[in-house]
Design a protein around this motif. Structure first.
Motif, PDB file in Angstrom:
ATOM      1  N   PHE A  11       0.857  -1.175   0.000  1.00 36.62           N
ATOM      2  CA  PHE A  11       0.000   0.000   0.000  1.00 36.62           C
ATOM      3  C   PHE A  11       0.900   1.234   0.000  1.00 36.62           C
ATOM      4  CE2 PHE A  11      -2.832  -3.086   2.183  1.00 36.62           C
ATOM      5  CZ  PHE A  11      -3.900  -3.027   1.293  1.00 36.62           C
ATOM      6  N   VAL A  12       0.355   2.365  -0.455  1.00 38.38           N
ATOM      7  CA  VAL A  12       1.113   3.617  -0.485  1.00 38.38           C
ATOM      8  C   VAL A  12       0.270   4.742   0.119  1.00 38.38           C
ATOM      9  CG1 VAL A  12       2.341   5.305  -1.903  1.00 38.38           C
ATOM     10  CG2 VAL A  12       2.237   2.923  -2.624  1.00 38.38           C
ATOM     11  N   VAL A  13       0.893   5.506   1.002  1.00 41.97           N
ATOM     12  CA  VAL A  13       0.334   6.793   1.406  1.00 41.97           C
ATOM     13  C   VAL A  13       1.215   7.859   0.780  1.00 41.97           C
ATOM     14  CG1 VAL A  13      -0.217   8.349   3.297  1.00 41.97           C
ATOM     15  CG2 VAL A  13      -0.609   5.899   3.559  1.00 41.97           C
ATOM     16  N   SER A  14       0.641   8.629  -0.136  1.00 47.87           N
ATOM     17  CA  SER A  14       1.403   9.650  -0.857  1.00 47.87           C
ATOM     18  C   SER A  14       1.072  11.024  -0.290  1.00 47.87           C
ATOM     19  CB  SER A  14       1.074   9.590  -2.353  1.00 47.87           C
ATOM     20  OG  SER A  14       1.876  10.494  -3.086  1.00 47.87           O
ATOM     21  N   ASP A  15       1.983  11.565   0.502  1.00 47.39           N
ATOM     22  CA  ASP A  15       1.844  12.905   1.078  1.00 47.39           C
ATOM     23  C   ASP A  15       2.215  13.917   0.000  1.00 47.39           C
ATOM     24  OD1 ASP A  15       2.193  15.350   2.305  1.00 47.39           O
ATOM     25  OD2 ASP A  15       3.527  14.627   3.877  1.00 47.39           O
ATOM     26  N   GLU A  16       1.215  14.619  -0.514  1.00 43.14           N
ATOM     27  CA  GLU A  16       1.442  15.568  -1.602  1.00 43.14           C
ATOM     28  C   GLU A  16       1.117  16.992  -1.153  1.00 43.14           C
ATOM     29  OE1 GLU A  16      -0.444  13.987  -5.145  1.00 43.14           O
ATOM     30  OE2 GLU A  16       0.517  12.020  -4.852  1.00 43.14           O
ATOM     31  N   LEU A  17       1.480  17.268   0.087  1.00 38.62           N
ATOM     32  CA  LEU A  17       1.106  18.516   0.745  1.00 38.62           C
ATOM     33  C   LEU A  17       1.691  19.747   0.064  1.00 38.62           C
ATOM     34  CD1 LEU A  17      -0.637  19.104   3.195  1.00 38.62           C
ATOM     35  CD2 LEU A  17       1.414  19.167   4.592  1.00 38.62           C
ATOM     36  N   HIS A  18       2.867  19.607  -0.548  1.00 41.00           N
ATOM     37  CA  HIS A  18       3.537  20.750  -1.173  1.00 41.00           C
ATOM     38  C   HIS A  18       3.343  20.782  -2.686  1.00 41.00           C
ATOM     39  CE1 HIS A  18       5.765  22.117   2.432  1.00 41.00           C
ATOM     40  NE2 HIS A  18       5.773  20.846   2.764  1.00 41.00           N
TER      41      HIS A  18
END
Length: 390
Positions: free
Chosen positions: A198-205
């Motif tokens: 599984f992947v959690v992709s933090d794309e906050l920026h």
């Protein structure tokens, strides 16, 4: 419409009620360029929307308005070329909690959680806090001056074990400011699929790409086959300087995955506060002119920093392609065992300690402040790091 990014805003005055971790953690003599919190007033459209909501006078339990869901769908389609559905969205008060609840939802005790260092410090704490096994792979350092940090696919694959179930990913990358190239992400996607992660992709920026004409593409959009195993995290907090209003969104196309995440959050998190929802709707709906003006300011500040670092013997900078954060290599700058402490004491400037990101000998500098404040801080640093101080 003109926007004011030049006038300093008082953030220290305790009697004004302006509570600020960034400005209150250190004494009045320290200039803070550490936590990812800009010193600019938020977009006028956001301030006006908040003023109208505050004037209503009733702040009961809210719910995510359909207008906000549609606004984010429109933003994604326009800015990322990714048509998303309103039902894919789960709004919650912050990306850091989302990292933890995603781990609880997608793994079990004894499973391993993988990330690549250097990385935003909460990534490194998730496994321990959730009773999982922490795994880390090192990003490849720049091979020469001006070269970028790179994803080391061999190191990432070598870190994967039969216990690995989840990859915590950061795209664009905090702290190096990298915008990952398609071939890097393609290799990442292949590993994720091959090892059934599984992947959690933090794309906050992702809305702070500094190169002219650059467009963010979410990991789940670039590789649709990953969508069923990916949770994408967005928030208006960094782009529009709304961190204190605590609103973020997990975008989860797969219904089963989404249900697992939602159930993991229940009972542990409050709903997003009503002002955070109002601010997010206004930011994504009306904040684009302000964002474009901000990007111009950040490009100028990045250039100012780049010119200054070029004067400092033993210090190197991989120029950030995104964010308002710069990752400085100070291992050859003769600053002792703790460069962070040395610059705080000798220069009166507080940066973020690279050790917290998994890389001692590095420092993260936040240039999301006014030109005058940045110049004052760089002059102080120059007095310690510049050629005259050597």
């Amino acid at each position: 419409m003109g926007f004011d990014f030049a006038t300093p805003v008082e953030r220290r005055h305790p009697e004004g009620g302006y509570s600020s971790q960034k400005w209150h953690r250190y004494g009045a003599d320290i200039l803070p360029l550490w936590v990812a919190d800009m010193d600019f007033r938020s977009p006028p459209a956001v301030i006006e929307a908040l003023e109208r909501r505050v004037a209503h006078g009733v702040y009961g339990y809210g719910e995510v308005p359909e207008t906000l869901k549609k606004t984010l769908c429109d933003w994604s389609a326009t800015h990322y070329d990714w048509p998303i559905e309103a039902e894919w969205q789960h709004w919650l008060p912050g990306v850091v909690p989302a990292l933890h609840f995603a781990t609880l939802a997608l793994t079990k005790p004894g499973d391993a959680v993988l990330t690549a260092t250097p990385i935003y410090p909460p990534f490194l704490a998730v496994a321990e806090r959730t009773g999982r096994v922490s795994q880390q792979a090192r990003l490849a350092e720049p091979v020469g001056p001006g070269e970028p940090w790179r994803l080391d696919l061999e190191a990432l694959e070598a870190a994967i074990t039969p216990e690995t179930r989840l990859l915590l990913w950061c795209h664009p990358h905090n702290p190096t400011g990298r915008v990952w190239r398609h071939e890097e992400l393609e290799g990442l996607a292949e590993l994720v699929a091959r090892f059934d992660l599984f992947v959690v992709s933090d794309e906050l920026h992702c809305d702070l790409l500094l190169e002219e004409g650059a467009q963010h593409r979410p990991l789940a959009a670039l590789f649709p086959e990953l969508a069923r195993r990916t949770i994408t995290l967005w928030a208006p907090s960094k782009t529009f300087n709304l961190a204190g209003l605590s609103s973020a969104c997990a975008v989860i196309p797969d219904a089963t995955l989404r249900q697992r995440f939602v159930m993991a959050c229940k009972g542990w998190l409050p709903e997003v506060n009503v002002l955070g929802l109002v601010a997010a709707d206004a930011a994504y709906g009306q904040g684009e002119p302000w964002r474009q003006a901000l990007l111009e300011v950040l490009r100028g500040h990045r250039d100012m920093l780049k010119q200054c670092v070029a004067r400092w013997p033993g210090v190197s900078l991989s120029v950030p392609e995104a964010t308002y954060l710069a990752w400085l290599d100070v291992r050859r700058a003769n600053l002792g065992d703790s460069p962070y402490q040395a610059l705080k004491e000798q220069a009166g400037v507080a940066l973020s300690d690279g050790a917290a990101f998994g890389r001692p000998g590095f420092l993260r500098l936040n240039f999301g402040t006014t030109g005058a404040e940045l110049e004052a801080a760089l002059l102080r640093l120059d007095a310690v790091l510049g050629p005259a101080a050597q």
